[in-house]
Design a protein around this motif. Structure first.
Motif, PDB file in Angstrom:
ATOM      1  N   ILE A 235       0.841  -1.207   0.000  1.00 51.26           N
ATOM      2  CA  ILE A 235       0.000   0.000   0.000  1.00 51.26           C
ATOM      3  C   ILE A 235       0.869   1.247   0.000  1.00 51.26           C
ATOM      4  O   ILE A 235       0.594   2.226  -0.698  1.00 51.26           O
ATOM      5  N   SER A 237       3.867   1.572  -1.221  1.00 52.80           N
ATOM      6  CA  SER A 237       4.451   1.745  -2.550  1.00 52.80           C
ATOM      7  C   SER A 237       3.465   2.395  -3.510  1.00 52.80           C
ATOM      8  O   SER A 237       3.817   3.307  -4.269  1.00 52.80           O
ATOM      9  N   LEU A 238       2.217   1.949  -3.465  1.00 52.42           N
ATOM     10  CA  LEU A 238       1.186   2.524  -4.331  1.00 52.42           C
ATOM     11  C   LEU A 238       0.928   3.989  -3.998  1.00 52.42           C
ATOM     12  O   LEU A 238       0.801   4.832  -4.894  1.00 52.42           O
ATOM     13  N   CYS A 239       0.852   4.290  -2.703  1.00 54.80           N
ATOM     14  CA  CYS A 239       0.572   5.669  -2.273  1.00 54.80           C
ATOM     15  C   CYS A 239       1.719   6.606  -2.618  1.00 54.80           C
ATOM     16  O   CYS A 239       1.489   7.741  -3.056  1.00 54.80           O
ATOM     17  N   LYS A 242       1.653   7.419  -6.240  1.00 53.52           N
ATOM     18  CA  LYS A 242       0.541   8.278  -6.647  1.00 53.52           C
ATOM     19  C   LYS A 242       0.620   9.678  -6.054  1.00 53.52           C
ATOM     20  O   LYS A 242       0.319  10.665  -6.714  1.00 53.52           O
ATOM     21  N   ILE A 257       4.771   2.967 -10.461  1.00 50.56           N
ATOM     22  CA  ILE A 257       4.405   2.207  -9.273  1.00 50.56           C
ATOM     23  C   ILE A 257       5.374   1.033  -9.124  1.00 50.56           C
ATOM     24  O   ILE A 257       5.550   0.241 -10.034  1.00 50.56           O
ATOM     25  N   ILE A 259       6.136  -2.275  -7.065  1.00 54.00           N
ATOM     26  CA  ILE A 259       5.671  -3.293  -6.131  1.00 54.00           C
ATOM     27  C   ILE A 259       6.906  -3.965  -5.529  1.00 54.00           C
ATOM     28  O   ILE A 259       7.677  -4.599  -6.254  1.00 54.00           O
TER      29      ILE A 259
END
Length: 344
Positions: A235, A237-239, A242, A257, A259
């Motif tokens: 989460i 990494s995604l945030c 973004k 992004i 992962i």
């Protein structure tokens, strides 16, 4: 030329390995064992001593080997950490522990990010400090470091806050429990200890001081928190991709992004370990080897940290860690006391 470069890298790795062996030896001293300082913690201290004494007298060509330990060896250690856990542990403890762990981890991360913004802290230090306090101390900071992509000295600052406040908690919890300040049943005290203390070593130390009826559930609850490391890193990494730089790089394109493969590997290893296919002696051997790898990573991080870098960090990381400490102390107690009976 290429052979010489590899040799210099190997020299740096061997230097860190030597310090790590020393960390294991020192961690067996009676005084150190009473403090429940794991080889990981001793390793970062040795690394910092090296950074502020001998570092300038050794070849700079050894630095790539030290950095190799802070990256590749670190990530391998995080993956192998999954051999300490099984999904059966979650089932055995039950819903109250899982629910409280999720609240603790989420609340600590959000509070840490908010307080860090209010104090205008370095974002990397605030996030790493919050992650260490929320999940599993130094190991969580190490796991988050490749995702955050912070500088080694920032990681060391975050680890230091975890060590200080985790050690305080380890002595404070048994003292409060014996004094009758904490009106909790052994089961509730186990959940409270496992869901709020920073390091696994801190949980073991505090739990043993209060008896097996508290230490056994405390360690399992703590391990459930450790399991949350992988989804938190995904989460995160995604945030960061973004929102990290308003979702865009300097060229105006969206951030890629990333992962973290080691987080996925960590979960896969837990799943494999849950099948109980390997003999216990092999698993114990893997865990010992993994502890050595993580100690190398911690030592290398310490070796990249000088006093001057600590001075630049200032008092704010420790203020943030103290706020999170109070939240864990008070918030965790209230949840263990009032949510556990409801969820049981």
């Amino acid at each position: 030329m290429l052979g010489e470069k590899k040799a210099n890298t190997l020299h740096g790795i061997l230097l860190i390995a030597l310090f790590s062996c020393s960390a294991f030896y020192i961690a067996e001293f009676p005084f150190i064992k009473k403090l429940s300082f794991s080889p990981l913690i001793v390793g970062i201290i040795l690394g910092m001593l090296y950074a502020n004494s001998l570092r300038n007298r050794l070849p700079e060509t050894w630095v790539p080997g030290i950095l190799f330990c802070t990256k590749q060896i670190l990530r391998t250690g995080i993956v192998l950490y999954g051999f300490r856990l099984t999904f059966q542990d979650v089932v055995n403890v039950g819903l109250p522990a899982v629910f409280i762990d999720i609240i603790i981890v989420t609340g600590t991360l959000l509070l840490g990010i908010l307080v860090g913004k209010l104090m205008k802290m370095d974002k990397d230090v605030a996030l790493l400090t919050s992650t260490g306090s929320a999940i599993c101390g130094a190991a969580a900071v190490l796991g988050a470091e490749p995702v955050v992509k912070s500088q080694p000295h920032k990681t060391a600052v975050a680890v230091s806050t975890v060590v200080i406040f985790g050690t305080i908690s380890m002595f404070l919890y048994p003292a409060m429990y014996r004094a009758g300040i904490l009106e909790l049943t052994p089961e509730q005290m186990g959940i409270y200890t496992g869901s709020t203390l920073h390091e696994v070593a801190h949980v073991v130390g505090a739990g043993n001081a209060m008896g097996t009826e508290i230490s056994d559930p405390a360690v399992i609850v703590k391990m459930i928190r450790v399991m949350l490391l992988a989804p938190v890193l995904l989460i995160m990494s995604l945030c960061l991709a973004k929102f990290g730089n308003k979702g865009h790089s300097k060229t105006g394109t969206k951030s890629k992004i990333t992962i973290p493969w080691f987080a996925v590997g960590f979960l896969l290893i837990i799943g494999f370990n849950s099948l109980d296919l390997l003999p216990s002696t092999i698993v114990e051997g893997i865990n010992s080897f993994d502890t050595f790898l993580l100690t190398m990573a911690m030592t290398a991080l310490g070796a990249e940290t000088s006093i001057d870098k600590f001075k630049k960090a200032g008092a704010r990381p420790f203020i943030l860690a103290s706020v999170l400490f109070v939240w864990l102390l008070v918030g965790g107690y209230l949840m263990a006391k009032y949510l556990t009976p409801i969820l049981s």
